[in-house]
Write an enzyme that holds these catalytic residues in place. Structure first.
Site, PDB file in Angstrom:
ATOM      1  N   GLN A  11       0.829  -1.203   0.000  1.00  0.00           N
ATOM      2  CA  GLN A  11       0.000   0.000   0.000  1.00  0.00           C
ATOM      3  C   GLN A  11       0.863   1.251   0.000  1.00  0.00           C
ATOM      4  O   GLN A  11       1.884   1.329   0.694  1.00  0.00           O
ATOM      5  CB  GLN A  11      -0.914  -0.011   1.225  1.00  0.00           C
ATOM      6  CG  GLN A  11      -2.024   1.008   1.158  1.00  0.00           C
ATOM      7  CD  GLN A  11      -3.061   0.783   2.243  1.00  0.00           C
ATOM      8  OE1 GLN A  11      -3.117  -0.284   2.838  1.00  0.00           O
ATOM      9  NE2 GLN A  11      -3.871   1.789   2.515  1.00  0.00           N
ATOM     10  N   SER A  91       4.290  -6.225   2.817  1.00  0.00           N
ATOM     11  CA  SER A  91       2.993  -6.124   3.512  1.00  0.00           C
ATOM     12  C   SER A  91       1.878  -6.674   2.626  1.00  0.00           C
ATOM     13  O   SER A  91       1.844  -7.862   2.327  1.00  0.00           O
ATOM     14  CB  SER A  91       2.746  -4.676   3.939  1.00  0.00           C
ATOM     15  OG  SER A  91       1.614  -4.581   4.780  1.00  0.00           O
ATOM     16  N   LEU A  92       0.957  -5.823   2.167  1.00  0.00           N
ATOM     17  CA  LEU A  92      -0.101  -6.262   1.256  1.00  0.00           C
ATOM     18  C   LEU A  92       0.471  -7.037   0.068  1.00  0.00           C
ATOM     19  O   LEU A  92      -0.137  -8.003  -0.413  1.00  0.00           O
ATOM     20  CB  LEU A  92      -0.879  -5.030   0.794  1.00  0.00           C
ATOM     21  CG  LEU A  92      -1.918  -5.103  -0.327  1.00  0.00           C
ATOM     22  CD1 LEU A  92      -1.321  -5.009  -1.708  1.00  0.00           C
ATOM     23  CD2 LEU A  92      -2.816  -6.326  -0.224  1.00  0.00           C
ATOM     24  N   ARG A 116      -9.374  -7.551   4.538  1.00  0.00           N
ATOM     25  CA  ARG A 116      -8.206  -7.143   5.339  1.00  0.00           C
ATOM     26  C   ARG A 116      -8.148  -5.618   5.435  1.00  0.00           C
ATOM     27  O   ARG A 116      -7.920  -5.056   6.514  1.00  0.00           O
ATOM     28  CB  ARG A 116      -6.932  -7.681   4.692  1.00  0.00           C
ATOM     29  CG  ARG A 116      -5.621  -7.310   5.388  1.00  0.00           C
ATOM     30  CD  ARG A 116      -4.466  -7.889   4.579  1.00  0.00           C
ATOM     31  NE  ARG A 116      -3.152  -7.713   5.209  1.00  0.00           N
ATOM     32  CZ  ARG A 116      -2.301  -6.730   4.924  1.00  0.00           C
ATOM     33  NH1 ARG A 116      -2.648  -5.792   4.036  1.00  0.00           N
ATOM     34  NH2 ARG A 116      -1.124  -6.665   5.521  1.00  0.00           N
ATOM     35  N   HIS A 201       0.869  -2.620  11.210  1.00  0.00           N
ATOM     36  CA  HIS A 201       1.976  -3.435  11.712  1.00  0.00           C
ATOM     37  C   HIS A 201       2.387  -3.037  13.134  1.00  0.00           C
ATOM     38  O   HIS A 201       3.567  -2.980  13.465  1.00  0.00           O
ATOM     39  CB  HIS A 201       3.167  -3.384  10.744  1.00  0.00           C
ATOM     40  CG  HIS A 201       2.831  -3.940   9.396  1.00  0.00           C
ATOM     41  ND1 HIS A 201       2.624  -5.282   9.177  1.00  0.00           N
ATOM     42  CD2 HIS A 201       2.608  -3.331   8.210  1.00  0.00           C
ATOM     43  CE1 HIS A 201       2.299  -5.476   7.915  1.00  0.00           C
ATOM     44  NE2 HIS A 201       2.283  -4.304   7.312  1.00  0.00           N
ATOM     45  N   GLN A 250       1.365 -11.378  10.279  1.00  0.00           N
ATOM     46  CA  GLN A 250       1.892 -10.196   9.587  1.00  0.00           C
ATOM     47  C   GLN A 250       1.167  -8.908   9.966  1.00  0.00           C
ATOM     48  O   GLN A 250       1.738  -7.821   9.941  1.00  0.00           O
ATOM     49  CB  GLN A 250       1.781 -10.455   8.074  1.00  0.00           C
ATOM     50  CG  GLN A 250       2.423  -9.425   7.194  1.00  0.00           C
ATOM     51  CD  GLN A 250       1.594  -9.173   5.944  1.00  0.00           C
ATOM     52  OE1 GLN A 250       0.444  -8.766   6.025  1.00  0.00           O
ATOM     53  NE2 GLN A 250       2.192  -9.419   4.800  1.00  0.00           N
TER      54      GLN A 250
END
Length: 316
Positions: A11, A91-92, A116, A201, A250
């Site tokens: 992102q 991440s994503l 999510r 996170h 994660q």
């Protein structure tokens, strides 16, 4: 033997117009983008191709949009015979890496990342959380800073360990601001507040993690066709159960991106191909390893053709 890794952006790399070139010029890419609309029951393609930017960057839109654009580009590379020895995503982007590795079908992945994104938006009230990029400070020193601030009751932690001297911290707004000031006092060159909608996170994302675990539980994962290097520990894995568990972890865990690149280098990767909008990850690779590696970014038809030509030259 030299290896190739495909890297998938997270992102922040989204922008209005992403995917437009491939949508208009490649039938497979057009089909992939339109299938996201059908699967979600939501006009995602319109946001991707035309914006508005403010709506596209909402977490629940940005995440499926990036997954869609990135995996469409991956399928185009695969069609041309360009495939990776390893995949990883920021991440994503780890979801795109799993689709590319054959762990998840796109139809499942795009539904999951939409949820999510919603869970992450809902986890913390607007204005409570924050993230800042800290430039020019060693991770051990910054770890001490965040632990000291968190010791007073607020939450702030290392969130994205992107490259040497480039680390993002995440937590409550007050704790992130305090840690930023202390980091400057320790020698950080700059502290840059990030325009994000939540403290990603960090432990504050626990409600989102719990909801995501419930969503992922019934989804069938397959063992990976090529190893995927995970955000949570910078280690490669192929086992379906391990990859699913790491996706859950994660949400509240740091993204060990610098460590991921270093692990791929240990695995004899000499060619990195960033597959998806933007070139953030390409820049991070160069910050970790400046010499002896080839770095490419595939964002559209033109960059794909140039990358394929360069890859063929490198092979010969």
């Amino acid at each position: 033997m030299a290896k190739t890794a495909f890297l998938f952006p997270g992102q922040g790399s989204q922008h209005a117009g992403m995917g437009k070139d491939i949508y208009e010029n490649h039938s497979g890419a057009k089909s992939r983008i339109e299938s996201a609309d059908e699967t979600l029951g939501h006009p995602l393609s319109g946001l991707m191709l035309n914006g508005p930017e403010e709506e596209l960057k909402r977490t629940e839109n940005a995440q499926p949009a990036l997954l869609t654009a990135s995996t469409a580009l991956f399928e185009m590379l695969k069609e041309r015979g360009i495939t990776p020895d390893y995949t990883a995503g920021h991440s994503l982007g780890e979801y795109s890496a799993l689709v590319a590795a054959g762990v998840l079908p796109f139809s499942d992945a795009v539904k999951i990342v939409r949820q999510r994104g919603l869970f992450m938006e809902e986890a913390v009230p607007s204005g409570v959380g924050a993230m800042s990029a800290v430039m020019g400070l060693d991770r051990r020193e910054l770890q001490v800073v965040t632990e000291n601030v968190s010791g007073s009751g607020d939450i702030v932690q290392l969130a994205n360990l992107n490259a040497p001297g480039q680390i993002v911290i995440s937590g409550t707004k007050e704790a992130v601001e305090k840690a930023g000031e202390l980091a400057k006092g320790k020698g950080a060159k700059r502290v840059i507040p990030l325009p994000v909608s939540g403290p990603f996170h960090s432990k504050l994302m626990q409600p989102a993690q719990d909801k995501l675990e419930s969503v992922l539980s019934p989804v069938a994962f397959q063992d990976a066709e090529v190893p995927v290097v995970a955000n949570v520990n910078a280690k490669e894995a192929t086992e379906a159960g391990v990859l699913k568990r790491q996706l859950v972890e994660q949400v509240t865990s740091p993204v060990y991106w610098e460590d991921t690149i270093r692990r791929l280098l240990e695995l004899n990767v000499t060619t990195f191909v960033e597959v998806g909008p933007g070139n953030v990850l390409s820049g991070l690779v160069r910050r970790v390893q400046r010499r002896g590696v080839n770095v490419h970014a595939v964002q559209d038809m033109e960059s794909m053709e140039k990358t394929i030509e360069k890859l063929k030259k490198e092979e010969s």
